[in-house]
Design a protein around this motif. Structure first.
Motif, PDB file in Angstrom:
ATOM      1  N   MET A 170       1.116  -1.430   0.251  1.00 17.48           N
ATOM      2  CA  MET A 170      -0.283   0.440   0.271  1.00 17.48           C
ATOM      3  C   MET A 170       0.998   1.073   0.468  1.00 17.48           C
ATOM      4  O   MET A 170       0.791   2.213  -0.569  1.00 17.48           O
ATOM      5  CB  MET A 170      -0.951  -0.087   1.211  1.00 17.48           C
ATOM      6  CG  MET A 170      -2.124   1.378   1.653  1.00 17.48           C
ATOM      7  SD  MET A 170      -2.791   0.943  -0.006  1.00 17.48           S
ATOM      8  CE  MET A 170      -4.495  -0.304   0.339  1.00 17.48           C
ATOM      9  N   THR A 171       1.838   1.206   0.680  1.00 16.70           N
ATOM     10  CA  THR A 171       2.929   2.491   0.890  1.00 16.70           C
ATOM     11  C   THR A 171       3.546   2.445  -0.453  1.00 16.70           C
ATOM     12  O   THR A 171       3.502   3.620  -0.678  1.00 16.70           O
ATOM     13  CB  THR A 171       3.712   2.134   1.803  1.00 16.70           C
ATOM     14  OG1 THR A 171       3.844   1.665   2.736  1.00 16.70           O
ATOM     15  CG2 THR A 171       4.931   3.317   1.659  1.00 16.70           C
ATOM     16  N   ASN A 172       3.887   1.187  -1.213  1.00 11.77           N
ATOM     17  CA  ASN A 172       4.036   1.744  -2.566  1.00 11.77           C
ATOM     18  C   ASN A 172       3.832   2.242  -3.700  1.00 11.77           C
ATOM     19  O   ASN A 172       3.977   3.584  -4.191  1.00 11.77           O
ATOM     20  CB  ASN A 172       4.810   0.488  -3.120  1.00 11.77           C
ATOM     21  CG  ASN A 172       5.845  -0.208  -2.316  1.00 11.77           C
ATOM     22  OD1 ASN A 172       6.645   0.409  -1.766  1.00 11.77           O
ATOM     23  ND2 ASN A 172       6.041  -1.504  -2.097  1.00 11.77           N
ATOM     24  N   VAL A 173       2.394   2.037  -3.600  1.00 13.57           N
ATOM     25  CA  VAL A 173       1.102   2.462  -4.299  1.00 13.57           C
ATOM     26  C   VAL A 173       1.302   4.559  -4.084  1.00 13.57           C
ATOM     27  O   VAL A 173       1.163   4.750  -4.625  1.00 13.57           O
ATOM     28  CB  VAL A 173       0.360   2.149  -4.225  1.00 13.57           C
ATOM     29  CG1 VAL A 173      -1.004   2.781  -4.859  1.00 13.57           C
ATOM     30  CG2 VAL A 173      -0.264   0.578  -4.728  1.00 13.57           C
ATOM     31  N   PHE A 174       1.462   4.855  -2.580  1.00 11.12           N
ATOM     32  CA  PHE A 174       1.190   5.970  -2.322  1.00 11.12           C
ATOM     33  C   PHE A 174       2.913   6.684  -2.832  1.00 11.12           C
ATOM     34  O   PHE A 174       2.306   7.886  -3.401  1.00 11.12           O
ATOM     35  CB  PHE A 174       0.636   6.448  -1.097  1.00 11.12           C
ATOM     36  CG  PHE A 174      -0.626   5.930  -0.729  1.00 11.12           C
ATOM     37  CD1 PHE A 174      -1.725   6.669  -0.954  1.00 11.12           C
ATOM     38  CD2 PHE A 174      -0.795   4.578   0.231  1.00 11.12           C
ATOM     39  CE1 PHE A 174      -3.051   6.756  -1.001  1.00 11.12           C
ATOM     40  CE2 PHE A 174      -2.497   4.362   0.150  1.00 11.12           C
ATOM     41  CZ  PHE A 174      -3.105   5.663  -0.310  1.00 11.12           C
ATOM     42  N   TYR A 175       3.196   6.378  -3.130  1.00  8.50           N
ATOM     43  CA  TYR A 175       4.605   6.548  -3.140  1.00  8.50           C
ATOM     44  C   TYR A 175       4.547   6.821  -4.986  1.00  8.50           C
ATOM     45  O   TYR A 175       5.345   7.459  -5.105  1.00  8.50           O
ATOM     46  CB  TYR A 175       5.899   5.636  -2.584  1.00  8.50           C
ATOM     47  CG  TYR A 175       7.360   6.222  -3.061  1.00  8.50           C
ATOM     48  CD1 TYR A 175       7.778   8.233  -2.366  1.00  8.50           C
ATOM     49  CD2 TYR A 175       8.023   5.601  -4.439  1.00  8.50           C
ATOM     50  CE1 TYR A 175       9.388   7.993  -2.684  1.00  8.50           C
ATOM     51  CE2 TYR A 175       9.360   5.836  -4.509  1.00  8.50           C
ATOM     52  CZ  TYR A 175      10.140   7.045  -3.976  1.00  8.50           C
ATOM     53  OH  TYR A 175      10.857   7.503  -4.677  1.00  8.50           O
TER      54      TYR A 175
END
Length: 300
Positions: free
Chosen positions: A1-6
């Motif tokens: 999920m963090t990678n998606v926002f990044y």
């Protein structure tokens, strides 16, 4: 999920123009569909809906008095009595409110013409047996006896040679024995208050200091948005009339007026409650993070 926002952050940073265009398109689409929303301000919708509530609401909407306002015109001074002044100001008030809000005002029952009284007589004449009791048949038997017929002929002769014969001739032909007066008298006994009577086809009290008429509504009593406009206009018009005629007062009552007042109070309560909740949330987030901008980040 963090990678998606990044990755989304990196994409927006590299393609600012495209990102801004997408944001504008999204906002435009949202505003377009939001403009298609049609809000309905109906105080009944605040009540939990079920089949029983729906049936009760349907019955209440069927009452004609629920779609009318009872308007009361009277003298402030109890010693004053000028029925013609009450009639004149009532007609001026009706003309003003009808011309100012033609889409919000329905039928107005201010004057009761003779044709309506004739229709009432005709209705009773067509359905007379439905409005007679056993005692009424005894009265009819007395009127159709030999002595009753003689009295009817004598009274009819006196009426025909009097000035009122111009108006009474048709009634005597249709109802020489006065049978229609029996159900009318029975209906009069059902009156809660016998202080009202017709004066020049207008409904006034016997002391000629109070006048009553009925203002019909174009919308149902629960349509508080449209009816609220009418109530505001009536209040302004009443204030204007009272400035010119301080001796006469105008007031109104009806389900619609109550519904509009309740809706206004509910809206004020909602606005106050939401405002206090936002203020409390603002103070809590601002004091907790020691930054004002954190509140706007949180609510968005």
């Amino acid at each position: 999920m963090t990678n998606v926002f990044y990755r989304l952050h990196v994409f927006i940073k590299r393609h600012k123009f495209l990102s801004i265009a997408a944001l504008i398109s999204l906002l435009g689409t949202s505003l377009f569909f939001a403009s298609k929303i049609r809000l309905e301000e109906n105080i009944i919708n605040l009540v939990p809906q079920d089949e029983n509530i729906h049936q009760i609401n349907k019955v209440l909407d069927g009452f004609k008095m629920n779609s009318r306002l009872v308007v009361h015109v009277y003298f402030n001074d109890t010693a004053s009595s000028d029925p013609q002044a009450l009639i004149d100001i009532s007609h001026r008030f009706v003309d003003s409110i009808s011309s100012a809000y033609p889409d919000l005002v329905g039928d107005v029952k201010l004057a009761f013409p003779d044709t309506q009284l004739q229709q009432l007589y005709d209705f009773y004449g067509q359905h007379l047996p439905l409005y007679l009791s056993l005692e009424d048949y005894e009265e009819i038997e007395m009127r159709t006896s030999e002595d009753g017929i003689n009295r009817t002929i004598e009274n009819s002769y006196k009426t025909l040679i009097s000035p009122v014969s111009v108006f009474a001739r048709k009634m005597l032909v249709k109802d020489p024995f006065g049978f229609l007066g029996i159900p009318l008298e029975n209906t009069r006994k059902l009156q809660v208050d016998d202080n009202f009577e017709l004066y020049q086809n207008h409904l006034l009290t016997k002391d000629r200091r109070h006048l009553i008429f009925f203002l019909g509504l174009a919308y149902s009593a629960n349509e508080t948005a449209n009816n609220g406009i009418l109530i505001d206009g009536m209040n302004a018009l009443i204030s204007e009339f009272q400035d010119h005629e301080p001796s006469i007062n105008i007031e109104y009552v009806g389900q619609m007026a109550v519904a509009v007042a309740n809706a206004g109070q509910i809206k004020q309560d909602i606005i106050l409650t939401v405002s206090l909740a936002l203020l409390a949330l603002f103070l809590f987030i601002t004091l907790f993070y020691s930054r004002i901008r954190m509140f706007f980040i949180a609510v968005t």
